[in-house]
Design a protein around this motif. Structure first.
Motif, mmCIF file in Angstrom:
data_model
loop_
_atom_site.group_PDB
_atom_site.id
_atom_site.type_symbol
_atom_site.label_atom_id
_atom_site.label_comp_id
_atom_site.label_asym_id
_atom_site.label_seq_id
_atom_site.Cartn_x
_atom_site.Cartn_y
_atom_site.Cartn_z
ATOM 1 N N THR A 103 0.825 -1.208 0.000
ATOM 2 C CA THR A 103 0.000 0.000 0.000
ATOM 3 C C THR A 103 0.859 1.258 0.000
ATOM 4 O O THR A 103 1.761 1.407 0.825
ATOM 5 N N GLU B 121 -6.165 -6.024 -4.814
ATOM 6 C CA GLU B 121 -6.943 -4.785 -4.856
ATOM 7 C C GLU B 121 -7.334 -4.364 -3.440
ATOM 8 O O GLU B 121 -7.560 -5.220 -2.584
ATOM 9 N N ILE B 122 -7.401 -3.058 -3.236
ATOM 10 C CA ILE B 122 -7.937 -2.493 -2.001
ATOM 11 C C ILE B 122 -9.312 -1.942 -2.357
ATOM 12 O O ILE B 122 -9.430 -1.111 -3.266
ATOM 13 N N PRO B 123 -10.372 -2.394 -1.705
ATOM 14 C CA PRO B 123 -11.742 -2.026 -2.107
ATOM 15 C C PRO B 123 -11.983 -0.520 -2.130
ATOM 16 O O PRO B 123 -11.423 0.236 -1.322
ATOM 17 N N ALA B 124 -12.806 -0.091 -3.045
ATOM 18 C CA ALA B 124 -13.173 1.322 -3.162
ATOM 19 C C ALA B 124 -13.916 1.775 -1.904
ATOM 20 O O ALA B 124 -14.662 1.011 -1.290
ATOM 21 N N LEU C 282 -12.916 2.354 1.060
ATOM 22 C CA LEU C 282 -12.557 1.753 2.339
ATOM 23 C C LEU C 282 -12.064 2.797 3.343
ATOM 24 O O LEU C 282 -12.352 2.698 4.541
ATOM 25 N N GLN D 69 -12.535 7.355 -2.525
ATOM 26 C CA GLN D 69 -11.398 6.477 -2.831
ATOM 27 C C GLN D 69 -11.813 5.420 -3.859
ATOM 28 O O GLN D 69 -12.750 4.662 -3.639
ATOM 29 N N PRO D 70 -11.106 5.362 -4.995
ATOM 30 C CA PRO D 70 -11.429 4.337 -5.998
ATOM 31 C C PRO D 70 -10.847 2.989 -5.581
ATOM 32 O O PRO D 70 -10.092 2.908 -4.605
ATOM 33 N N GLU D 71 -11.201 1.939 -6.295
ATOM 34 C CA GLU D 71 -10.536 0.656 -6.069
ATOM 35 C C GLU D 71 -9.059 0.822 -6.428
ATOM 36 O O GLU D 71 -8.726 1.362 -7.476
ATOM 37 N N LYS E 67 -5.474 -0.719 -7.301
ATOM 38 C CA LYS E 67 -4.814 -1.925 -7.798
ATOM 39 C C LYS E 67 -3.350 -1.927 -7.369
ATOM 40 O O LYS E 67 -2.649 -0.918 -7.510
#
Length: 346
Positions: free
Chosen positions: A125, A239-242, A244, A249-251, A253
């Motif tokens: 991240t 992926e980190i979920p949108a 969150l 915050q978008p998804e 990648k």
């Protein structure tokens, strides 16, 4: 200030100090006769590894201590030196320890390392100050970046990613080596432009950076990332979920590893069995401790991200549950299948 107020405050201070001393003494007390304390090496006291270790201890009926540490690399070294019996480590660092590569090249392969199971996925991240104008990994060049403290998994992953990109530390304007529990404040104070963290989500450190200084989570993509994933059996795209961490915050990648639980071959099999049984016998309770555990499945946990052989104590439990076939029975079945095939051929 009135004398009585001074006495009251002093008394309160003594009471707090006395309570702290009693707590410290309680932690130092040996386990009851016949019981050996299970010690689990974790990482930063604010991270998901430590939460995971604490969750294990809450499930175990007996003395247990989740011990903060410098992170995955340090935990694997401590296991090898007999300084801790059980620990958490990133799947990539487990692989390197088994193979004697990267951070473990000087000491060689660790033939005594054993796996118990894997836990949550840990996306790599990238968190940035919005005003820094960083849109992706390539924008980190000539910026001030916290890469993580020596001994941490996040630092080791960052160095591998830099190598895949053809970068060195000289490509940054400033390199900080702060542990995970300090980096968000450094970002908010404007002393760094970005921080990296290999962690399960949602994470309190990232939440702190977003809430205190409107930080943003940025994707880590590119041909060099895909090449790194293709070359390494312990990495996968993630992926980190949108939404969150903040509504817009978008998804995101990126790529990542898995958190794994490991032990030394010399670790008491009964201790390992106790931990494994506590987790899987109380699986719904365990997965409720953190959102990162919500998608876990036992059949995947006992296979994915594990480079070291399974520990004797873990194998005992998995065989009892019928999740892993006994080796002897497996060999007999293979022999029977081969005999049947030969008979059909004849």
């Amino acid at each position: 200030m009135k004398p009585c107020e001074t006495v009251t405050k002093a008394s309160a201070g003594v009471a707090r100090l006395g309570g702290s001393l009693l707590l410290a003494l309680a932690l130092l007390q040996p386990a009851q006769a016949g019981e050996t304390q299970i010690v689990i090496g974790t990482a930063s006291s604010t991270g998901v590894y430590h939460i995971t270790g604490q969750a294990f201890c809450r499930l175990i009926e007996g003395p247990c201590h989740a011990r903060p540490s410098e992170g995955s690399v340090a935990n694997l070294r401590d296991l090898r030196h007999g300084e801790v019996p059980i620990a958490l480590a990133q799947s990539d660092q487990q692989y390197h320890a088994v193979e004697g590569r990267e951070n473990f090249a000087d000491t060689g392969p660790d033939d005594s390392l054993r796996a118990l199971f894997s836990v949550h996925s840990e996306p790599f991240t990238l968190v940035v100050r919005r005003e820094a104008g960083i849109q992706g990994f390539d924008d980190l060049k000539q910026r001030a970046v916290n890469i993580g403290n020596p001994g941490s998994g996040q630092r080791a992953t960052m160095l591998q990613l830099m190598s895949a990109r053809g970068w060195s530390l000289d490509d940054f304007a400033l390199v900080n080596e702060l542990p995970a529990d300090q980096q968000s404040l450094e970002l908010c104070h404007g002393n760094i432009d970005a921080m990296v963290y290999t962690v399960g989500h949602p994470d309190l450190t990232i939440r702190q950076a977003v809430d205190l200084c409107n930080a943003a989570v940025v994707g880590v993509e590119g041909d060099f990332v895909e090449a790194l994933v293709d070359d390494a059996p312990y990495y996968s795209l993630a992926e980190i979920p949108a939404g969150l961490y903040y509504p817009e915050q978008p998804e995101v990648k990126t790529f990542g590893v898995r958190a794994t639980v490991v032990a030394s071959e010399a670790t008491d099999p009964d201790q390992v069995y106790t931990l494994v049984a506590a987790v899987f016998d109380n699986f719904e309770r365990f997965t409720a401790f953190h959102p990162a555990y919500s998608v876990l499945e036992p059949e995947r946990m006992i296979k994915e991200g594990l480079s070291a052989p399974l520990h004797e104590g873990a194998l005992r439990y998995y065989r009892e549950r019928g999740w892993i076939e006994d080796e002897a029975n497996g060999e007999e079945n293979d022999a029977a299948d081969e005999a049947e095939t030969n008979a059909e051929t004849d």
